[in-house]
Design a protein around this motif. Structure first.
Motif, mmCIF file in Angstrom:
data_model
loop_
_atom_site.group_PDB
_atom_site.id
_atom_site.type_symbol
_atom_site.label_atom_id
_atom_site.label_comp_id
_atom_site.label_asym_id
_atom_site.label_seq_id
_atom_site.Cartn_x
_atom_site.Cartn_y
_atom_site.Cartn_z
ATOM 1 N N ARG A 1 6.018 -10.861 -4.984
ATOM 2 C CA ARG A 1 6.131 -11.800 -3.555
ATOM 3 C C ARG A 1 5.568 -13.141 -3.956
ATOM 4 N NH1 ARG A 1 5.467 -6.495 -2.063
ATOM 5 N NH2 ARG A 1 5.864 -5.843 0.027
ATOM 6 N N ASP B 1 -9.626 1.176 1.593
ATOM 7 C CA ASP B 1 -8.298 1.964 2.081
ATOM 8 C C ASP B 1 -8.440 3.259 1.388
ATOM 9 O OD1 ASP B 1 -5.701 1.825 3.232
ATOM 10 O OD2 ASP B 1 -5.172 2.373 1.055
ATOM 11 N N GLU C 1 2.770 3.482 -2.351
ATOM 12 C CA GLU C 1 1.333 3.047 -1.644
ATOM 13 C C GLU C 1 1.123 1.659 -1.788
ATOM 14 O OE1 GLU C 1 -1.537 4.997 -0.114
ATOM 15 O OE2 GLU C 1 0.709 5.482 0.380
ATOM 16 N N GLU D 1 3.091 -0.893 -1.638
ATOM 17 C CA GLU D 1 3.837 -1.549 -0.659
ATOM 18 C C GLU D 1 3.152 -1.314 0.842
ATOM 19 O OE1 GLU D 1 6.205 -3.571 -0.434
ATOM 20 O OE2 GLU D 1 6.641 -3.363 -2.585
ATOM 21 N N ARG D 2 2.535 -0.036 1.097
ATOM 22 C CA ARG D 2 1.928 -0.013 2.299
ATOM 23 C C ARG D 2 0.670 -0.354 2.307
ATOM 24 N NH1 ARG D 2 -2.536 2.413 3.714
ATOM 25 N NH2 ARG D 2 -3.150 3.439 1.628
ATOM 26 N N LEU E 1 -0.249 -3.588 1.063
ATOM 27 C CA LEU E 1 0.287 -4.895 1.193
ATOM 28 C C LEU E 1 0.407 -5.041 2.546
ATOM 29 C CD1 LEU E 1 1.799 -5.987 -1.946
ATOM 30 C CD2 LEU E 1 -0.359 -5.890 -1.545
ATOM 31 N N SER E 2 1.287 -4.103 3.327
ATOM 32 C CA SER E 2 1.370 -4.223 4.956
ATOM 33 C C SER E 2 0.419 -4.311 5.545
ATOM 34 C CB SER E 2 2.641 -3.200 5.165
ATOM 35 O OG SER E 2 1.701 -1.975 5.392
ATOM 36 N N ILE E 3 -0.732 -3.927 5.314
ATOM 37 C CA ILE E 3 -1.964 -3.898 6.081
ATOM 38 C C ILE E 3 -3.019 -5.063 5.823
ATOM 39 C CG2 ILE E 3 -2.233 -1.316 6.243
ATOM 40 C CD1 ILE E 3 -4.471 -1.021 4.365
ATOM 41 N N GLY F 1 -1.889 -8.101 5.843
ATOM 42 C CA GLY F 1 -1.420 -9.399 7.106
ATOM 43 C C GLY F 1 -1.068 -10.537 6.220
#
Length: 238
Positions: free
Chosen positions: A39, A201, A229, A231-232, A234-236, A238
């Motif tokens: 990213r 987390d 996991e 990817e999940r 990183l999605s939280i 923000g």
């Protein structure tokens, strides 16, 4: 191969956000490094094993990312102070600190935990966490997105109880997470003053080397891949 932060070759694009990952050579730490690198983040990857860091660097580069590799024992206070100083002098900040480093002692009845295993577990998982927070917090404060990320591990506890044979590992993880929770509570109302956000987390069970030591012979097909996991998580962020 990327270089130690003390060397001039270790550079990132000025606009690239900086992710410091302790315990980056394998498991979730490595998966986060790869996902962030893809990213556009510059990864400062810390771990003890040089070969594993070099392999991580290859994977990050294959996805178009960049990394600075730092082979180090995070319990070495002098080394960690120098590394944090070098990061500050080169980039002036850290945008994300993901703390994935732990020591995994052999599973043992509470009455049979070897003193050497207990000492190393406390030193790596607990003491190092307490020593790193005051070193890394000043690096997170200059970033408007400064975030510290910690991970609980459901394998050592069942609700409020502790799973048998997990006394040493469970006690060390509980102490580490207590540090993180206290830091999160202290910073909760101070965001306007530059206090970093602290996130704790609890990842799903993953097919890591740590879990394989706990549950040898487990059917890993039922576990969540580390990359998923990452990817999940990183999605939280923000």
């Amino acid at each position: 191969m990327s270089q130690n932060p003390d060397t001039p070759e270790s550079t990132a694009a000025p606009e690239a956000p900086i992710a410091l990952i302790t315990g980056a050579s394998r498991g979730l730490g490595a998966a986060l490094a790869e996902a962030l690198g893809a990213r556009g983040w510059h990864i400062v990857a810390l771990a003890r094993t040089t070969g594993a860091l070099e392999e991580l660097d290859d994977r990050i580069k294959a996805k178009g990312g960049s990394a600075t590799l730092v082979p180090v024992d995070i319990t070495n206070d002098d080394a960690m102070r120098q590394i944090c100083l070098s990061i500050y002098e080169r980039w002036g900040k850290v945008d994300l600190w993901a703390h994935c480093a732990v020591h995994v002692p052999p599973l043992s009845p509470a009455g049979h935990v070897a003193a050497k295993d207990w000492d190393k577990t406390i030193n790596v998982t607990v003491r190092a966490t307490g020593a790193l927070i005051p070193l890394i917090e000043p690096l997170l404060r200059p970033s408007p997105r400064g975030t510290a990320l910690f991970f609980d591990d459901p394998s050592w506890h069942d609700g409020d109880g502790v799973t048998k044979f997990f006394a040493a590992y469970g006690a060390s993880k509980a102490a580490q997470i207590a540090f993180a929770r206290a830091w999160a509570a202290e910073n909760a109302g101070l965001a306007a003053k530059g206090a970093p956000r602290v996130i704790i987390d609890t990842p799903a069970p993953m097919p890591t080397a740590t879990r394989a030591r706990f549950f040898p012979g487990e059917d890993t097909s039922a576990l969540t891949p580390c990359a998923a996991e990452a990817e999940r998580i990183l999605s939280i962020l923000g």
